[in-house]
Scaffold this motif. Structure first.
Motif, PDB file in Angstrom:
ATOM      1  N   VAL A 193       1.038  -1.329  -0.001  1.00 47.91           N
ATOM      2  CA  VAL A 193      -0.035   0.004  -0.141  1.00 47.91           C
ATOM      3  C   VAL A 193       0.902   1.094  -0.089  1.00 47.91           C
ATOM      4  O   VAL A 193       0.565   2.256  -0.869  1.00 47.91           O
ATOM      5  CB  VAL A 193      -1.051  -0.142   1.218  1.00 47.91           C
ATOM      6  CG1 VAL A 193      -1.602   1.465   1.393  1.00 47.91           C
ATOM      7  CG2 VAL A 193      -1.922  -1.079   1.048  1.00 47.91           C
ATOM      8  N   HIS A 196       2.537   1.686  -3.555  1.00 51.82           N
ATOM      9  CA  HIS A 196       1.636   2.297  -4.251  1.00 51.82           C
ATOM     10  C   HIS A 196       1.355   3.727  -4.194  1.00 51.82           C
ATOM     11  O   HIS A 196       1.192   4.575  -5.169  1.00 51.82           O
ATOM     12  CB  HIS A 196       0.285   1.388  -4.242  1.00 51.82           C
ATOM     13  CG  HIS A 196      -0.899   1.932  -4.651  1.00 51.82           C
ATOM     14  ND1 HIS A 196      -1.053   2.087  -6.100  1.00 51.82           N
ATOM     15  CD2 HIS A 196      -1.943   2.440  -4.450  1.00 51.82           C
ATOM     16  CE1 HIS A 196      -2.312   2.567  -6.447  1.00 51.82           C
ATOM     17  NE2 HIS A 196      -2.875   2.817  -5.402  1.00 51.82           N
ATOM     18  N   ARG A 197       1.274   4.099  -2.783  1.00 53.39           N
ATOM     19  CA  ARG A 197       0.911   5.631  -2.793  1.00 53.39           C
ATOM     20  C   ARG A 197       2.175   6.436  -3.117  1.00 53.39           C
ATOM     21  O   ARG A 197       2.031   7.649  -3.704  1.00 53.39           O
ATOM     22  CB  ARG A 197       0.667   5.728  -1.299  1.00 53.39           C
ATOM     23  CG  ARG A 197      -1.043   5.009  -1.115  1.00 53.39           C
ATOM     24  CD  ARG A 197      -1.402   5.247   0.380  1.00 53.39           C
ATOM     25  NE  ARG A 197      -2.797   4.676   0.590  1.00 53.39           N
ATOM     26  CZ  ARG A 197      -3.518   4.419   1.486  1.00 53.39           C
ATOM     27  NH1 ARG A 197      -2.540   4.459   2.694  1.00 53.39           N
ATOM     28  NH2 ARG A 197      -4.442   3.896   1.602  1.00 53.39           N
ATOM     29  N   LYS A 198       3.388   5.953  -2.878  1.00 51.94           N
ATOM     30  CA  LYS A 198       4.625   6.573  -3.060  1.00 51.94           C
ATOM     31  C   LYS A 198       4.706   6.536  -4.672  1.00 51.94           C
ATOM     32  O   LYS A 198       5.201   7.782  -5.116  1.00 51.94           O
ATOM     33  CB  LYS A 198       5.814   6.051  -2.305  1.00 51.94           C
ATOM     34  CG  LYS A 198       5.906   6.189  -0.940  1.00 51.94           C
ATOM     35  CD  LYS A 198       7.318   5.580  -0.559  1.00 51.94           C
ATOM     36  CE  LYS A 198       7.479   5.744   1.062  1.00 51.94           C
ATOM     37  NZ  LYS A 198       8.132   7.332   0.929  1.00 51.94           N
ATOM     38  N   ARG A 200       2.211   6.763  -6.878  1.00 46.87           N
ATOM     39  CA  ARG A 200       1.191   7.607  -7.300  1.00 46.87           C
ATOM     40  C   ARG A 200       1.668   8.933  -7.129  1.00 46.87           C
ATOM     41  O   ARG A 200       1.410  10.022  -7.922  1.00 46.87           O
ATOM     42  CB  ARG A 200      -0.074   7.345  -6.419  1.00 46.87           C
ATOM     43  CG  ARG A 200      -0.794   6.167  -7.409  1.00 46.87           C
ATOM     44  CD  ARG A 200      -2.312   6.030  -6.768  1.00 46.87           C
ATOM     45  NE  ARG A 200      -3.096   7.128  -6.347  1.00 46.87           N
ATOM     46  CZ  ARG A 200      -3.780   7.864  -6.617  1.00 46.87           C
ATOM     47  NH1 ARG A 200      -3.831   8.057  -8.201  1.00 46.87           N
ATOM     48  NH2 ARG A 200      -4.305   9.015  -6.062  1.00 46.87           N
ATOM     49  N   THR A 201       2.366   9.369  -5.994  1.00 44.41           N
ATOM     50  CA  THR A 201       2.869  10.680  -5.814  1.00 44.41           C
ATOM     51  C   THR A 201       3.880  11.149  -6.653  1.00 44.41           C
ATOM     52  O   THR A 201       3.852  12.145  -7.457  1.00 44.41           O
ATOM     53  CB  THR A 201       3.763  10.637  -4.507  1.00 44.41           C
ATOM     54  OG1 THR A 201       2.534  10.279  -3.411  1.00 44.41           O
ATOM     55  CG2 THR A 201       4.086  12.139  -4.173  1.00 44.41           C
ATOM     56  N   ALA A 244      -7.854   0.363   0.087  1.00 50.70           N
ATOM     57  CA  ALA A 244      -6.759   1.116   0.137  1.00 50.70           C
ATOM     58  C   ALA A 244      -6.711   2.023  -1.415  1.00 50.70           C
ATOM     59  O   ALA A 244      -5.819   3.030  -1.391  1.00 50.70           O
ATOM     60  CB  ALA A 244      -5.437   0.134  -0.062  1.00 50.70           C
ATOM     61  N   ASP A 248      -8.113   6.922  -5.492  1.00 51.30           N
ATOM     62  CA  ASP A 248      -7.274   6.767  -6.625  1.00 51.30           C
ATOM     63  C   ASP A 248      -8.027   7.116  -7.840  1.00 51.30           C
ATOM     64  O   ASP A 248      -9.169   7.394  -7.864  1.00 51.30           O
ATOM     65  CB  ASP A 248      -6.857   5.267  -6.773  1.00 51.30           C
ATOM     66  CG  ASP A 248      -5.719   4.846  -5.833  1.00 51.30           C
ATOM     67  OD1 ASP A 248      -5.490   5.758  -4.829  1.00 51.30           O
ATOM     68  OD2 ASP A 248      -5.475   3.524  -5.706  1.00 51.30           O
TER      69      ASP A 248
END
Length: 397
Positions: A193, A196-198, A200-201, A244, A248
């Motif tokens: 998770v 994934h978020r890093k 996307r950033t 999570a 998105d």
């Protein structure tokens, strides 16, 4: 509109999907190549040349476009782009830039996956997704591929089926009955998770890029009285990863079959049930349940069916299965769910994580010559894609 015809909206993404390791061939710097050639390996056969798509991608893209599709989903191979930690191959980046260009020239929308199960050997040696700095390393890889994505890639899948990745490499190629999944490692789930978020950033630096991840949805169906058991079983294997994805740009749904949950947990398919070459139950409506679960648990994030298909040697069953699946997709859209596209798995008969035997492809590939031959299902689905209309034929159900 005729009663036996379903219409899909203009702009709907119609396509097929592949992954690098399963099609490119000779992915020698990856953890999977090492696994396939390790003493005592459990894999039935190595990937070898696979479909030789590293050299023949132009033919694959042209075939999909000629058949009538408008989208091609493929992955960037981390082990080729960063074969040793900190070394980024400019030649590999240029290769994938050429793939993006080939898609545009053929009139296909490229959808790119950053991680489709395989990682570089050096990443695996450091502990893989169990390493504390794994999210930072994945974010750095995302930065490295920005030049590829900047060439007009609108849709980016960060991690393919993190709920399968979290089970670990030892589980990833077992042909378990009816997708009876081992319990994901909760620490790895959290790490994925964060990765994934890093990622996307990092991707947010590119204007117009929409990013999300793709989840293996399993259509959990509790028997009466087993609802709580189904929730306990299903939450860490699916729902956690869907939740999570709230916020998105989209959520990818990847569906193949259902999982019936009884008092003792998941049950195998009934003896009378039709089964695929993977041993899974033939169950086309699974994708509809996956779409609905994704929509509900993400709070209304747009859905793309990024994988759906059937392993079969009987192409007429592929047409029948896909007709049933698309009917379920259309029903979800009629109920107000924002579904943006349908991508079939797979474009090619390819390497299914241990064996070439389970044939999912719309296009057959000769194992000796690599000659591509579109199947009847490819022409049929391509025509559905071109027209945006699905004719329901009761004899195909």
């Amino acid at each position: 509109m005729p009663a036996n015809e379903l219409t899909f909206p203009a702009g709907f993404l119609w396509g097929a999907a592949t992954s690098a390791h399963q099609t490119e061939g000779n992915n020698v710097n990856s953890d999977w190549w090492a696994r396939e050639h390790a003493p005592g390996t459990s894999t039935q056969e190595p990937s070898g040349d696979a479909c030789d798509s590293y050299h023949r991608y132009g033919e694959d893209i042209a075939l999909l476009a000629d058949l009538g599709f408008n989208t091609y989903r493929f992955s960037l191979e981390w082990a080729r782009i960063e074969p040793e930690q900190g070394f980024v191959s400019r030649a590999a980046l240029d290769h994938y830039r050429r793939m993006v260009t080939a898609c545009h020239e053929a009139g296909l929308t490229p959808m790119v996956t950053l991680h489709h199960f395989t990682v570089p050997r050096w990443f695996a040696r450091r502990g893989g997704w169990q390493a504390s700095d794994a999210p930072d390393l994945f974010a750095r890889f995302t930065e490295a591929v920005l030049p590829v994505l900047a060439d007009g890639v609108e849709w980016v899948c960060t991690i393919n089926e993190p709920n399968i990745v979290a089970r670990g490499v030892d589980e990833a190629n077992e042909n378990l009955p009816n997708q009876v999944y081992a319990l994901p490692d909760p620490g790895v789930s959290q790490t994925l998770v964060l990765a994934h978020r890093k990622s996307r950033t990092v991707l947010s630096a590119l204007t117009g890029v929409k990013s999300g991840w793709t989840i293996a949805t399993q259509a959990f169906q509790p028997e009466p009285g087993s609802e709580q058991i189904a929730h306990i079983y299903g939450y860490p294997r699916e729902d956690f990863f869907l939740e999570a994805a709230r916020g998105d740009d989209f959520i990818g749904v990847q569906a193949y079959t259902r999982t019936v949950i009884g008092p003792d947990g998941p049950k195998p398919p009934g003896e009378d049930a039709e089964k695929t070459l993977k041993g899974w139950e033939y169950y086309p409506p699974a994708v509809g349940q996956g779409i609905r679960n994704a929509w509900n648990l993400t709070g209304g994030v747009s859905v793309i069916v990024t994988e759906n298909g059937i392993a079969t040697s009987d192409d007429s069953r592929r047409v029948a299965y896909t007709t049933g699946a698309l009917t379920a997709v259309h029903e979800a859209m009629t109920d107000g769910i924002d579904v943006r596209g349908y991508l079939h798995w797979s474009a090619l008969d390819n390497y299914e994580w241990g064996s070439f035997r389970p044939t999912f492809g719309l296009i057959a590939v000769d194992r000796q010559t690599f000659a591509r031959t579109p199947k009847t299902s490819a022409h049929w689905l391509g025509q559905v894609a071109k027209s945006g209309r699905l004719t329901l034929d009761a004899s195909r159900q």
